[in-house]
Design a protein around this motif. Structure first.
Motif, mmCIF file in Angstrom:
data_model
loop_
_atom_site.group_PDB
_atom_site.id
_atom_site.type_symbol
_atom_site.label_atom_id
_atom_site.label_comp_id
_atom_site.label_asym_id
_atom_site.label_seq_id
_atom_site.Cartn_x
_atom_site.Cartn_y
_atom_site.Cartn_z
ATOM 1 N N ASN A 244 -8.359 -30.924 -22.540
ATOM 2 C CA ASN A 244 -8.328 -31.857 -23.672
ATOM 3 C C ASN A 244 -8.679 -31.153 -24.976
ATOM 4 O O ASN A 244 -8.124 -31.471 -26.035
ATOM 5 C CB ASN A 244 -9.297 -33.009 -23.423
ATOM 6 N N GLU A 245 -9.595 -30.184 -24.910
ATOM 7 C CA GLU A 245 -9.931 -29.405 -26.107
ATOM 8 C C GLU A 245 -8.718 -28.614 -26.592
ATOM 9 O O GLU A 245 -8.448 -28.532 -27.791
ATOM 10 C CB GLU A 245 -11.090 -28.457 -25.813
ATOM 11 N N PHE A 246 -7.966 -28.055 -25.655
ATOM 12 C CA PHE A 246 -6.770 -27.298 -26.020
ATOM 13 C C PHE A 246 -5.728 -28.191 -26.699
ATOM 14 O O PHE A 246 -5.034 -27.763 -27.632
ATOM 15 C CB PHE A 246 -6.125 -26.674 -24.772
ATOM 16 N N PHE B 101 -10.792 -40.000 -23.832
ATOM 17 C CA PHE B 101 -9.896 -39.030 -24.455
ATOM 18 C C PHE B 101 -8.597 -39.672 -24.929
ATOM 19 O O PHE B 101 -8.086 -39.345 -26.000
ATOM 20 C CB PHE B 101 -9.564 -37.912 -23.460
ATOM 21 N N ARG C 262 -12.064 -31.571 -19.497
ATOM 22 C CA ARG C 262 -12.630 -31.386 -20.833
ATOM 23 C C ARG C 262 -11.976 -30.194 -21.533
ATOM 24 O O ARG C 262 -11.638 -30.253 -22.716
ATOM 25 C CB ARG C 262 -14.138 -31.148 -20.739
ATOM 26 N N ILE C 263 -11.801 -29.101 -20.786
ATOM 27 C CA ILE C 263 -11.228 -27.880 -21.370
ATOM 28 C C ILE C 263 -9.793 -28.115 -21.807
ATOM 29 O O ILE C 263 -9.396 -27.762 -22.924
ATOM 30 C CB ILE C 263 -11.313 -26.724 -20.360
ATOM 31 N N ASP D 131 -6.181 -31.340 -28.056
ATOM 32 C CA ASP D 131 -6.665 -32.378 -28.961
ATOM 33 C C ASP D 131 -5.891 -32.400 -30.268
ATOM 34 O O ASP D 131 -5.600 -33.463 -30.818
ATOM 35 C CB ASP D 131 -8.164 -32.170 -29.227
ATOM 36 N N GLU D 132 -5.541 -31.235 -30.790
ATOM 37 C CA GLU D 132 -4.836 -31.161 -32.067
ATOM 38 C C GLU D 132 -3.407 -31.686 -31.983
ATOM 39 O O GLU D 132 -2.800 -32.031 -33.005
ATOM 40 C CB GLU D 132 -4.822 -29.714 -32.566
#
Length: 443
Positions: free
Chosen positions: A143-145, A411, A140-141, A147-148
């Motif tokens: 993917n957050e990094f 994701f 999750r972490i 995602d952009e």
């Protein structure tokens, strides 16, 4: 309120481990059942359905064996260590967030944006480092990094699964390692070297395959700015590596000194490390919001895990000693006497087929770990542990019903079958071939 119930269950289990009071054992089992029922309304439809199916089947099997309430209680108590593990291990993310380590990882990955091979190595390497401690939270972490960046779906599917599954082979903070070693009575200190070898080989094979895939599918990940790593960021990354090594080293030393269960050791460390950070000067006020978030968001969101882990553990325990289990054991023992490779292929096939049908790895691998006897198979306990963990990693990556596969498919925006078989089928096949070959030499 449910958070306090689950945390009380974990705390009382740890107390019961040391004091061994019969009445306390029943109290802990009762709390576990209440937590299971309480998780059902907020669990996702599929985990809820599978959870009730496996729990119901496990209870029916226990009643059929004539063990009644005592057998059901034993089955639930056997899975309690894993419930404590998945509940308490996320506490270790608090010191990592507090220390700013995640920001350093984000800057490292952004620096590699324009170089797909290095970015892939950075993603898988970061997951290799973080997953042993943070479990699915690491995916999750990351993917957050990223995602952009809008990475290609196949790159996300490949990197997330390859990086994450390396931890399944060796991390004491994972249900896979803790469960298998617990049931086979293998000390973690004796196993870790073998598990690390398989983990590194899986990481290497994944990166080589991606390099070959990238040649056939050229891609450019655009970056609008350059991110340079200053000394402060480098030092943070070094501290992160040291933190993970220190955690694993502490587990090894405590097991050697005390001979306690590795699951209990991991649970204690998961509580004591954040507590140590919290008592340092000026840390408490900064950590308090993170602890509240853990209580109010992390623990209540474990509905799916509670449903699947508890029911799968109950089913695995109930299957032991049944005619079906004895039959499977007899067949596999016969295969083992003929050829280790035939035995390994049969085990892999059983686990993959059943997990592809939606049965959780804990139920399938747990049942095999409790039923199979290394001495009867003519192999060592470590060899059997390695084989079962290899199949666990394969089924986690390939089964569209596994938590990892479901998360990555969401994701990446592709189906679970594409995430598993299409994106990672070749990787897991090669890892299986290499792994079984290595295990055959040490069996």
């Amino acid at each position: 309120m449910r958070s306090y119930l689950i945390l009380a269950m974990c705390g009382l289990y740890l107390i019961q481990y040391f004091v061994e009071l019969t009445w306390l054992r029943y109290v802990v089992v009762a709390l576990a059942l209440i937590a299971f029922v309480g998780s059902a309304p907020k669990a996702d439809p599929l985990p809820r359905l599978l959870g009730f199916f496996m729990m119901g089947l496990g209870i029916v099997l226990e009643m059929g064996k004539g063990t009644g309430v005592e057998g059901i209680s034993d089955g639930l108590f056997l899975i309690l260590p894993l419930l404590c593990l998945i509940t308490l291990a996320p506490l270790l993310s608090i010191p990592l967030r507090f220390g700013g380590y995640f920001e350093a990882v984000a800057l490292l990955l952004k620096k590699l944006m324009q170089q797909p091979k290095k970015l892939y190595a950075g993603i898988t390497g970061t997951l290799f480092l973080l997953s042993p401690v943070l479990n699915l939270g690491s995916v999750r972490i990351i993917n957050e990094f990223l995602d952009e960046l809008k990475l290609p779906s196949m790159m996300s599917a490949k990197s997330y699964l390859v990086g994450f599954t390396t931890a399944i082979f060796w991390s004491p903070y994972f249900a896979s390692v803790s469960l298998v070693l617990h049931y086979l009575h293998v000390p973690f200190t004796q196993y870790i070297g073998y598990g690390m070898v398989l983990s590194f080989l899986s990481l290497l094979i994944g990166n080589v395959l991606f390099a070959l895939w990238q040649k056939r599918n050229p891609m450019v990940v655009e970056s609008t700015q350059s991110h340079l790593l200053d000394n402060k960021i480098r030092n943070q990354l070094i501290r992160l590596v040291f933190f993970v090594v220190l955690l694993m080293g502490s587990c090894l030393l405590i097991e050697l000194a005390t001979h306690w269960s590795m699951i209990v050791i991991v649970c204690l460390i998961s509580v004591l490390v954040p507590a140590a950070f919290a008592v340092l000067p000026r840390n408490w006020e900064k950590m308090r919001p993170l602890l509240i978030d853990y209580r109010d968001r992390t623990v209540p969101l474990m509905n799916n895990e509670m449903m699947l882990f508890m029911s799968a553990g109950m089913l695995a325990f109930a299957i032991k000693g049944t005619a079906l289990a004895e039959g499977v054991n007899s067949v596999l023992t016969g295969f083992a006497k003929e050829s280790f490779f035939l035995f390994a292929l049969a085990v892999i096939a059983i686990v993959l087929v059943l997990t592809y049908m939606g049965i959780h790895q804990i139920a399938v691998v747990g049942a095999l770990a409790m039923q199979l006897q290394p001495a009867e198979l003519g192999i060592t306990s470590i060899s059997l542990a390695l084989l079962l963990l290899l199949t666990w990693a394969m089924s986690t990556a390939l089964s569209p019903f596994s938590g990892l596969n479901l998360m990555v498919s969401r994701f990446a925006g592709i189906s679970g079958v594409q995430v598993g078989l299409r994106a990672n089928g070749m990787h897991m096949s090669l890892v299986a071939i290499v792994g079984v070959t290595i295990i055959s030499f040490i069996s």
